[in-house]
Structures are given as structure tokens and as C-alpha cells.
Design a protein around this motif. Structure first.
Motif, mmCIF file in Angstrom:
data_model
loop_
_atom_site.group_PDB
_atom_site.id
_atom_site.type_symbol
_atom_site.label_atom_id
_atom_site.label_comp_id
_atom_site.label_asym_id
_atom_site.label_seq_id
_atom_site.Cartn_x
_atom_site.Cartn_y
_atom_site.Cartn_z
ATOM 1 N N GLU A 245 0.434 -1.381 -0.021
ATOM 2 C CA GLU A 245 -0.340 -0.058 -0.155
ATOM 3 C C GLU A 245 0.855 1.129 -0.533
ATOM 4 O OE1 GLU A 245 -3.163 0.469 -0.092
ATOM 5 O OE2 GLU A 245 -3.224 -1.776 -1.052
ATOM 6 N N PHE A 246 1.690 1.271 0.610
ATOM 7 C CA PHE A 246 2.952 2.425 1.160
ATOM 8 C C PHE A 246 3.096 2.691 -0.741
ATOM 9 C CE2 PHE A 246 2.607 2.579 6.083
ATOM 10 C CZ PHE A 246 2.919 3.612 5.878
ATOM 11 N N SER A 247 3.399 1.068 -1.037
ATOM 12 C CA SER A 247 4.614 1.322 -2.357
ATOM 13 C C SER A 247 3.388 2.285 -3.102
ATOM 14 C CB SER A 247 5.034 0.041 -2.939
ATOM 15 O OG SER A 247 3.747 -0.436 -3.685
ATOM 16 N N ARG A 248 2.095 2.371 -3.824
ATOM 17 C CA ARG A 248 1.308 2.934 -4.370
ATOM 18 C C ARG A 248 1.646 4.140 -3.927
ATOM 19 N NH1 ARG A 248 -3.586 2.478 -2.226
ATOM 20 N NH2 ARG A 248 -4.048 3.086 -4.186
ATOM 21 N N PHE A 249 2.281 5.011 -3.003
ATOM 22 C CA PHE A 249 2.589 6.482 -2.517
ATOM 23 C C PHE A 249 3.171 6.815 -3.222
ATOM 24 C CE2 PHE A 249 -0.791 6.022 0.684
ATOM 25 C CZ PHE A 249 -1.537 6.193 0.228
ATOM 26 N N VAL A 250 4.628 6.253 -3.513
ATOM 27 C CA VAL A 250 6.123 5.987 -3.870
ATOM 28 C C VAL A 250 6.084 5.837 -5.926
ATOM 29 C CG1 VAL A 250 7.813 4.969 -4.187
ATOM 30 C CG2 VAL A 250 6.696 4.487 -2.557
ATOM 31 N N VAL A 251 5.473 5.126 -6.664
ATOM 32 C CA VAL A 251 4.846 5.149 -7.590
ATOM 33 C C VAL A 251 3.640 5.286 -8.391
ATOM 34 C CG1 VAL A 251 6.854 3.176 -8.009
ATOM 35 C CG2 VAL A 251 4.785 2.541 -7.751
ATOM 36 N N GLY A 252 2.869 5.721 -7.387
ATOM 37 C CA GLY A 252 1.316 6.044 -8.303
ATOM 38 C C GLY A 252 1.099 7.253 -8.133
ATOM 39 N N SER A 253 -0.241 7.366 -9.254
ATOM 40 C CA SER A 253 -0.202 8.773 -9.182
ATOM 41 C C SER A 253 -1.077 9.898 -7.606
ATOM 42 C CB SER A 253 -1.238 9.176 -10.037
ATOM 43 O OG SER A 253 -2.780 8.638 -9.675
ATOM 44 N N ASP A 254 -1.495 8.740 -7.168
ATOM 45 C CA ASP A 254 -1.475 10.056 -5.679
ATOM 46 C C ASP A 254 -0.569 9.871 -4.984
ATOM 47 O OD1 ASP A 254 -3.495 10.438 -4.053
ATOM 48 O OD2 ASP A 254 -4.076 8.645 -3.255
ATOM 49 N N LEU A 255 -0.522 11.055 -4.004
ATOM 50 C CA LEU A 255 0.993 11.064 -3.160
ATOM 51 C C LEU A 255 -0.041 10.608 -1.477
ATOM 52 C CD1 LEU A 255 1.881 14.680 -4.315
ATOM 53 C CD2 LEU A 255 2.577 12.644 -4.611
ATOM 54 N N MET A 256 0.872 10.522 -1.059
ATOM 55 C CA MET A 256 0.404 9.935 0.363
ATOM 56 C C MET A 256 -0.023 11.527 1.252
ATOM 57 S SD MET A 256 2.343 7.763 3.331
ATOM 58 C CE MET A 256 3.939 8.915 3.077
ATOM 59 N N HIS A 257 1.090 12.915 1.017
ATOM 60 C CA HIS A 257 0.525 13.318 1.643
ATOM 61 C C HIS A 257 -0.270 14.446 0.346
ATOM 62 C CE1 HIS A 257 3.947 12.237 3.744
ATOM 63 N NE2 HIS A 257 3.499 13.072 4.281
ATOM 64 N N SER A 258 -1.246 15.754 1.493
ATOM 65 C CA SER A 258 -2.185 15.955 0.248
ATOM 66 C C SER A 258 -1.471 17.841 0.568
ATOM 67 C CB SER A 258 -3.299 16.223 0.501
ATOM 68 O OG SER A 258 -3.491 17.258 2.336
ATOM 69 N N GLY A 259 -0.801 17.919 1.330
ATOM 70 C CA GLY A 259 -0.357 19.613 1.273
ATOM 71 C C GLY A 259 -1.140 20.756 2.360
ATOM 72 N N GLU A 260 -3.005 19.971 2.954
ATOM 73 C CA GLU A 260 -3.159 21.033 3.618
ATOM 74 C C GLU A 260 -3.038 20.700 5.446
ATOM 75 O OE1 GLU A 260 -7.011 20.197 2.277
ATOM 76 O OE2 GLU A 260 -6.385 20.505 -0.023
ATOM 77 N N ALA A 261 -2.207 21.862 5.997
ATOM 78 C CA ALA A 261 -2.685 21.352 7.567
ATOM 79 C C ALA A 261 -3.617 21.812 8.056
ATOM 80 C CB ALA A 261 -1.396 22.202 7.843
ATOM 81 N N GLY A 262 -3.716 20.794 8.856
ATOM 82 C CA GLY A 262 -5.119 20.982 10.529
ATOM 83 C C GLY A 262 -5.763 19.814 9.793
ATOM 84 N N ILE A 263 -6.628 19.752 10.157
ATOM 85 C CA ILE A 263 -7.983 18.841 10.373
ATOM 86 C C ILE A 263 -8.785 19.048 8.905
ATOM 87 C CG2 ILE A 263 -9.533 16.829 11.425
ATOM 88 C CD1 ILE A 263 -8.134 18.313 13.951
ATOM 89 N N HIS A 264 -8.669 17.781 8.645
ATOM 90 C CA HIS A 264 -9.671 17.488 7.359
ATOM 91 C C HIS A 264 -10.849 16.490 7.642
ATOM 92 C CE1 HIS A 264 -7.955 21.146 5.195
ATOM 93 N NE2 HIS A 264 -6.455 20.508 5.400
ATOM 94 N N GLU A 265 -11.762 16.660 7.677
ATOM 95 C CA GLU A 265 -12.906 15.052 6.879
ATOM 96 C C GLU A 265 -13.499 15.249 6.673
ATOM 97 O OE1 GLU A 265 -14.245 14.922 11.309
ATOM 98 O OE2 GLU A 265 -11.782 14.368 12.358
#
Length: 168
Positions: A148-168
Motif C-alpha cells: 500500500e505504501f508503494s502505491r504512494f511511491v510510484v502511483g499518481s496519488d500522493l500520501m500527503h495532501s499539503g493541507e495542514a490542519g484537520i480535514h474530515e
């Protein structure tokens, strides 16, 4: 989505569902144990042991699904301050480090499980329970977390959104 992808996704969701059922079992077993103690009764030995096992399995079985859904805890403070190109590099680097750690833990967990099998190790508490059944969760769960973490290494989706704070 191909058949293998559907089977894989079904496995992740089944593991998460089992983890959810174990959470319900924990609630039931704790309430039962407390009620029995308050009534002056001795709770069943297997009740406490099954709760301990459920905590381990609940954590291990739910973790790969949490990684897939970005439900794990991570801090966006640094990535929010980075420009998009740098954010991609940092996010993929963090995900790659997570893959490495999870792969190492899967390997070591597999070694531990095989050692338990070879030695015929038993967990002796309320009952004699083969330890390999407990440690089998390590290579499976950490292996799937590495995937699952490798999907964030090579896939189009990033693990981090770049938006600080709580987003639900």
C-alpha cells in the motif's frame, strides 16, 4: 479493475471488517468481564486472553486498509509549506521509507513465525496456543502495508495532501 486487483481489494476490506468485528468483541468482552467482577464472579480465563489476541489482530488486520485510505496519522505541517514539486519528492520519499520499514518488519515477522513453527512454541496462558498463529499477522499485515505504501511511491496519488490542519 482486473480479477487480481478485485481479490486484493476484497482481501483488504475483509481484513478491515474482521478488525471491526474484533473491536466489537473487545467491547463485549470488557463489559462482560466488568459485570462478572461486579457480581463477585471470576471472569472466564479465555475472556481476557481473547481480548489480548483481538487487540493484536485488530491492529494488524486494520493497518493495511488504513494506509490505503490515508487513515493513518501523519503530519502535514511541513508538506503544507512546500511548493508542489518539493511536496511530491518529500511525500514519495517518506512513502519509500515506509515501504522499507514495512518490508523489513514483514521479513522479520516471517522469520519469527517460522521460528515459532519450527520450535513448536506455545503461548501458555489460559490455554496452550501455538504462537505462530499470533505472529502470522506480522508478515501478512506488514507485507500488505508495504504494498500500500508503494502505491504512494510510484502511483499518481500522493500520501500527503499539503493541507495542514484537520480535514474530515
Amino acid at each position: 479493475m482486473n480479477v487480481i486487483g478485485r481479490l486484493y481489494l476484497g482481501t483488504l476490506y475483509a481484513m478491515a471488517g474482521i478488525a471491526g468485528a474484533m473491536l466489537i468483541w473487545l467491547m463485549i468482552s470488557v463489559i462482560t468481564s466488568v459485570v462478572m467482577r461486579n457480581l463477585g464472579l471470576q471472569p472466564f480465563a479465555w475472556l481476557f486472553t481473547s481480548s489480548e489476541y483481538a487487540i493484536l489482530y485488530m491492529t494488524m488486520l486494520g493497518a493495511p486498509w488504513l494506509v490505503r485510505e490515508k487513515g493513518h496519522v501523519h503530519i502535514e505541517l511541513v508538506t503544507a509549506a512546500l511548493p508542489p514539486a518539493a511536496r511530491r519528492v518529500v511525500s514519495r520519499s517518506v512513502a519509500a521509507a515506509c515501504v522499507g520499514v514495512c518490508a523489513l518488519l514483514a521479513w522479520k515477522g516471517g522469520e519469527l513465525m517460522l521460528t515459532n513453527i519450527v520450535r513448536n512454541d506455545l503461548d501458555v496462558r489460559a490455554y496452550y496456543f501455538p504462537k505462530w498463529i499470533l505472529t502470522a499477522a506480522f508478515p501478512i499485515s506488514f507485507g500488505l502495508m508495504a504494498v500500500e505504501f508503494s502505491r504512494f511511491v510510484v502511483g499518481s496519488d500522493l500520501m500527503h495532501s499539503g493541507e495542514a490542519g484537520i480535514h474530515e
